[in-house]
Design an enzyme around this catalytic site. Sequence first.
Site, PDB file in Angstrom:
ATOM      1  N   THR A   1      59.026  46.438 -28.682  1.00 57.41           N
ATOM      2  CA  THR A   1      59.046  46.663 -27.234  1.00 57.41           C
ATOM      3  C   THR A   1      57.865  47.556 -26.847  1.00 57.41           C
ATOM      4  O   THR A   1      56.921  47.713 -27.609  1.00 57.41           O
ATOM      5  CB  THR A   1      60.410  47.255 -26.785  1.00 57.41           C
ATOM      6  OG1 THR A   1      60.467  47.250 -25.356  1.00 57.41           O
ATOM      7  CG2 THR A   1      60.619  48.674 -27.281  1.00 57.41           C
ATOM      8  N   ASN A   2      57.894  48.143 -25.646  1.00 55.71           N
ATOM      9  CA  ASN A   2      56.817  49.034 -25.199  1.00 55.71           C
ATOM     10  C   ASN A   2      57.430  50.203 -24.428  1.00 55.71           C
ATOM     11  O   ASN A   2      58.654  50.293 -24.303  1.00 55.71           O
ATOM     12  CB  ASN A   2      55.811  48.252 -24.353  1.00 55.71           C
ATOM     13  CG  ASN A   2      56.479  47.565 -23.189  1.00 55.71           C
ATOM     14  OD1 ASN A   2      57.030  48.209 -22.309  1.00 55.71           O
ATOM     15  ND2 ASN A   2      56.472  46.233 -23.205  1.00 55.71           N
ATOM     16  N   HIS A   3      56.563  51.068 -23.896  1.00 57.27           N
ATOM     17  CA  HIS A   3      57.054  52.315 -23.296  1.00 57.27           C
ATOM     18  C   HIS A   3      57.523  52.178 -21.844  1.00 57.27           C
ATOM     19  O   HIS A   3      57.842  53.179 -21.215  1.00 57.27           O
ATOM     20  CB  HIS A   3      55.949  53.374 -23.328  1.00 57.27           C
ATOM     21  CG  HIS A   3      55.631  53.858 -24.705  1.00 57.27           C
ATOM     22  ND1 HIS A   3      56.544  54.508 -25.487  1.00 57.27           N
ATOM     23  CD2 HIS A   3      54.494  53.775 -25.432  1.00 57.27           C
ATOM     24  CE1 HIS A   3      55.984  54.821 -26.642  1.00 57.27           C
ATOM     25  NE2 HIS A   3      54.743  54.373 -26.631  1.00 57.27           N
TER      26      HIS A   3
END
Length: 406
Positions: free
Chosen positions: A209-211
């Site tokens: 995933t990402n932030h």
Amino acid sequence: MLKGKKILIGVCGSIAAYKIAGLVRLLVKQEAEVQLIMTPAATHFITPLTLATLSRKPVLLDYIANPHTGEWNNHVALGLWADLLLIAPASAHTLAKMAHGICDNLLMAVYLSARCPVAIAPAMDVDMWLHPSTERNVNQLQADGCHLIPPQEGELASGLYGKGRMAEPEQLLEWISNFFAIGSMLENKTVLLTAGPTIEPLDPVRYITNHSTGKMGYALANAFAQAGAQVQLVSGPVHLNLQHYRVKTIPVTTARQMYEAVSSHWAQADVIVHSAAVADYAPASPATQKIKKTSDTFWLELTKNPDIAAEIGKQLLPWQVHVGFALETENEETNAQEKMKRKNFDLIVLNSLNEQGAGFGHSTNKVTLFFRDGRREALPLMTKANVARIIVERVAQMVLAKKHVV
Ligand code: C5P
């Protein structure tokens, strides 16, 4: 159009105060209710009698309306009464006080207690306007949610030439009319909006995933709903909760699911906004059982996810407004412009990762807007709610423009 609209005008000490007489006449002609407040300095430039006659209401000058009877002007009630507080001309002095919350006259007390939207139309000499402290104050006021009606370039009362002339009464009237039109312009419009990250499973336990926290997208969904639109919010997994009767959330996890949700709703939307941080790649074949650590190296095969924005861009209908986001770590502007072309956006919002207080997880953001027609608008650091409000206004203008063309 402006019939019954309650407009509070705060007049400050500037030669441009004489223009307010013209504006009041225009507003009264349109059957708006106009209440004027003048700062002590403003009365040197135009008399309260002139403005009271034109507005058909006594002008308010001080907290104490009548020292003999103790009658006073209730700043809280005035702030609640108004649909719009316009401070015009807004002097450098008043702008500085507004930016710092200094409450030393009736106008400042009204400004600080107003719940309605506030607009400022500055007027001052070119060097005052260009002074870094004025720039700081105006940036702060925009970040606080004030709408700026920028001064015009031209000959100034000092004889100098440059930016600082307050907008003319007709331009102020046009701004006010647009402002109220936009407030309800997205009524009966549908906005499809993606937000948050996507999560791409590797196995039942791990994922890529990402932030992204979804804060910007949720602020936008809220701002669109407040502007009267029906919002379909296709949201990746976030820890946010948006309760608005005009927002319908469609929860998704992966980019593929987000693509499917957007594919089945985009054709009915008037506005499509891609604010999600979609994973570009996903594990080619996620394991059904937890992957064991058997070897020293581990090769992971990824396949490309659909580019949702680019797919919609290819099929965009003539009346639809298409908005995307860009987050770049290098060649920010060139990459954003290229992305706008490739994905057929009308507007792309470039996020800055290099600014303190901007980007993932923060409640503030610093963005630059690039429009299809080549215009660009750099906004100061402001709350995501205020960035969202400005984006919604620009989108509403584009919806209107497209309606005229189609
Ligand atoms: O190409 P890039 O990911 O930088 O483009 C960002 C824009 O495209 C954002 O508006 C994002 O929501 C959208 N996007 C998308 N589907 C993808 C990747 C990005 O809709 N697979």
